[in-house]
Design an enzyme around this catalytic site. Structure first.
Site, PDB file in Angstrom:
ATOM      1  N   PHE A 183       0.864  -1.187   0.000  1.00 11.22           N
ATOM      2  CA  PHE A 183       0.000   0.000   0.000  1.00 11.22           C
ATOM      3  C   PHE A 183       0.896   1.230   0.000  1.00 11.22           C
ATOM      4  CE2 PHE A 183      -2.453   3.566   1.252  1.00 11.22           C
ATOM      5  CZ  PHE A 183      -3.687   3.356   0.637  1.00 11.22           C
TER       6      PHE A 183
ATOM      7  N   ASP B 284       9.423   3.075   1.920  1.00  6.52           N
ATOM      8  CA  ASP B 284       8.235   3.881   2.203  1.00  6.52           C
ATOM      9  C   ASP B 284       7.938   3.763   3.695  1.00  6.52           C
ATOM     10  OD1 ASP B 284       5.771   4.988   2.614  1.00  6.52           O
ATOM     11  OD2 ASP B 284       4.791   4.028   0.911  1.00  6.52           O
TER      12      ASP B 284
ATOM     13  N   LYS C 181       2.662  11.626   7.019  1.00  4.12           N
ATOM     14  CA  LYS C 181       1.870  11.475   8.239  1.00  4.12           C
ATOM     15  C   LYS C 181       2.464  12.162   9.481  1.00  4.12           C
ATOM     16  CE  LYS C 181      -0.300   7.358   6.490  1.00  4.12           C
ATOM     17  NZ  LYS C 181      -1.295   6.398   6.715  1.00  4.12           N
TER      18      LYS C 181
HETATM   19  N1  PMP Z   1       2.520   4.838   2.025  1.00  3.06           N
HETATM   20  C1  PMP Z   1       2.143   4.105   3.076  1.00  3.06           C
HETATM   21  C2  PMP Z   1       3.046   3.021   3.580  1.00  3.06           C
HETATM   22  C3  PMP Z   1       0.921   4.350   3.713  1.00  3.06           C
HETATM   23  O1  PMP Z   1       0.560   3.613   4.774  1.00  3.06           O
HETATM   24  C4  PMP Z   1       0.104   5.394   3.227  1.00  3.06           C
HETATM   25  C5  PMP Z   1      -1.231   5.734   3.875  1.00  3.06           C
HETATM   26  N2  PMP Z   1      -1.830   4.777   4.625  1.00  3.06           N
HETATM   27  C6  PMP Z   1       0.529   6.132   2.112  1.00  3.06           C
HETATM   28  C7  PMP Z   1       1.756   5.833   1.550  1.00  3.06           C
HETATM   29  C8  PMP Z   1      -0.308   7.232   1.525  1.00  3.06           C
HETATM   30  O2  PMP Z   1      -0.315   8.358   2.313  1.00  3.06           O
HETATM   31  P1  PMP Z   1      -1.416   9.497   2.073  1.00  3.06           P
HETATM   32  O3  PMP Z   1      -2.736   8.919   2.481  1.00  3.06           O
HETATM   33  O4  PMP Z   1      -0.978  10.643   2.935  1.00  3.06           O
HETATM   34  O5  PMP Z   1      -1.386   9.834   0.615  1.00  3.06           O
END
Ligand code: PMP
Length: 426
Positions: free
Chosen positions: A146, A233, A274
């Site tokens: 994800f 990520d 985040k």
């Molecule tokens: N990468 C990871 C590992 C995530 O968990 C998330 C959101 N859950 C995102 C990217 C996407 O972040 P955003 O919702 O701020 O676009």
């Protein structure tokens, strides 16, 4: 006239239902206030927040230091665009690059934007530094990844719900099983067009999958050997969530960047989001060393809001809180207690099969099918008992409280969770 109608929960839910797109399926709780580890609904009921806005609120709700930075900066200067310099960005860039041990940052806003940015940098690096032929670059990703919701990112997802009917999709991705070093090596050996490997150090949305202890070290070594960028990520796992400053820090639970740690696997590109802002403002970041980041020249990538002075002031304060309050160490200590207590409980449980996680990113797996409503029903029961969590993938419940929690609060939360689960034992 005020356009915000403040009434009761059901009226507010009906408003969202009527006027908002149905792209989420929230628990029927309407929150109006937060402080530290707690949130309150419009009727005044208090809950422990065990989601922390998907790990954005690691520093706790409305942290005074972060809110103060927000208010002060909002009264001074909020947005200039990058057409001009601003007096907050440079010192924030120095602070965050030193904190995570990289030479450069490219500031963005959301996690998905930062992932997109990393993919673009990786491809450009592959053409301009590694020497791949134009349009040939491939990036390896993992099953059940994800990384966000943009068209390119969902193109390499295998979650049909996230993908279906959003095509045509972006090309150039090869998916392999997660936590499978042989699968990675196999692609690297047999394909000369690989630019990078994008991976979550712990898969969060998939249901909190923690890879083998040696996985990330081996990933790093293989990427180095094949001249491929290791892209981590850490949008969900970073900023002390898993008991270390970053999940790639391995077993080190300090709040500092310390490369000498044996378990540290430094990525070539690090993606953060985040909790960079403590959930106060959308702030994300892509970090890399000069050799990689210099492939981006003026006009080749950007964002109107990325790197604005409000974001810089908020993120600086939010990251300082990680040090000030020893959040990584606290997450490590409390996470251990959490898993120990739940593991003890599940010895005799018929409904919970497994507890897994690292630091304060944990999950329980419910003994039922993915399409059953049991996990949802347990979350509803926990809400009734004063704790908010949400199922991920049907039968998994993720537990990710703010990292400012103390042991007494954690113990009370474990009691609430066990009491709620008990009602579903068969
Ligand atoms: N990468 C990871 C590992 C995530 O968990 C998330 C959101 N859950 C995102 C990217 C996407 O972040 P955003 O919702 O701020 O676009």
């Amino acid at each position: 006239m005020s356009v915000l109608e403040k009434t009761n929960s059901s009226a507010l839910i009906a408003l969202e239902d009527q006027y908002g797109a149905h792209n989420y399926h929230p628990l029927p709780v309407v929150l109006s206030r937060g402080e530290g580890v707690y949130v309150w609904d419009v009727e005044g009921k208090r809950y422990y927040d065990f989601l922390s806005a998907y790990s954005a609120v690691n520093q706790g709700h409305c942290h005074p230091k972060i809110v103060n930075a927000l208010v002060t900066q909002a009264q001074t200067l909020t947005l200039t665009s990058r057409a001009f310099y601003n007096d907050k960005l440079g010192s924030y860039e120095k602070f965050i690059t030193k904190m995570f041990g990289f030479e450069k940052i490219l500031p963005m806003n959301t996690g998905a934007e930062a992932v997109e940015t990393a993919l673009k940098i990786c491809r450009k690096w592959a053409y301009e530094k590694k020497g791949l032929d134009e349009h040939q670059a491939q990036i390896i990703v993992c099953d059940n990844n994800f990384h966000g919701r943009t068209t390119t990112i969902i193109s390499f997802s295998n979650d049909e719900n996230a993908r279906r009917n959003f095509g045509p999709y972006t090309e150039g991705f090869i998916r392999i099983p997660y936590d499978d070093i042989n699968a990675l090596e196999n692609v690297l050996v047999n394909n000369k067009n690989i630019a990078g490997f994008l991976v979550e150090p712990i898969q969060g949305e998939a249901g909190v999958y923690v890879p083998n202890d040696s996985y990330l070290k081996q990933v790093k070594a293989l990427c180095e050997k094949h001249d491929v960028l290791f892209i981590a990520d850490e949008v969900q796992t970073g900023i002390a969530r898993t008991g270390s400053l970053l999940a790639v820090c391995g077993n080190c639970s300090c709040e500092n960047h310390c490369e000498q740690q044996e378990t540290y696997s430094k990525p070539d590109i690090l993606i953060l989001g985040k909790a960079v802002s403590g959930g106060v403002y959308p702030v994300s970041a892509v970090l890399a060393d000069d050799e990689i980041m210099h492939v981006i020249k003026p006009g080749q990538h950007g964002s109107t809001f990325g790197g604005n002075p409000l974001a810089a002031a908020v993120a600086t304060a939010a990251l300082e809180v990680v040090y000030d309050e020893n959040l990584a160490q606290n997450a490590k200590r409390l996470g251990k207690i959490f898993r120990e207590k739940l593991n003890q409980y599940i010895q005799t449980s018929s409904i919970v099969k497994l507890v897994r996680g690292k630091g304060l990113l944990n999950a329980i797996v419910i003994n039922d099918t993915e399409d059953s409503s049991t996990a949802w029903d347990i979350c509803m029961k926990m809400a009734e008992n004063g704790l908010l969590a949400k199922p991920t993938h049907g039968n998994i419940i993720r537990f990710a409280p703010p990292l400012v929690m103390n042991e007494e609060q954690l113990n009370e939360c474990v009691e609430i969770i066990i009491k709620s689960v008990k009602e579903f034992e068969r």
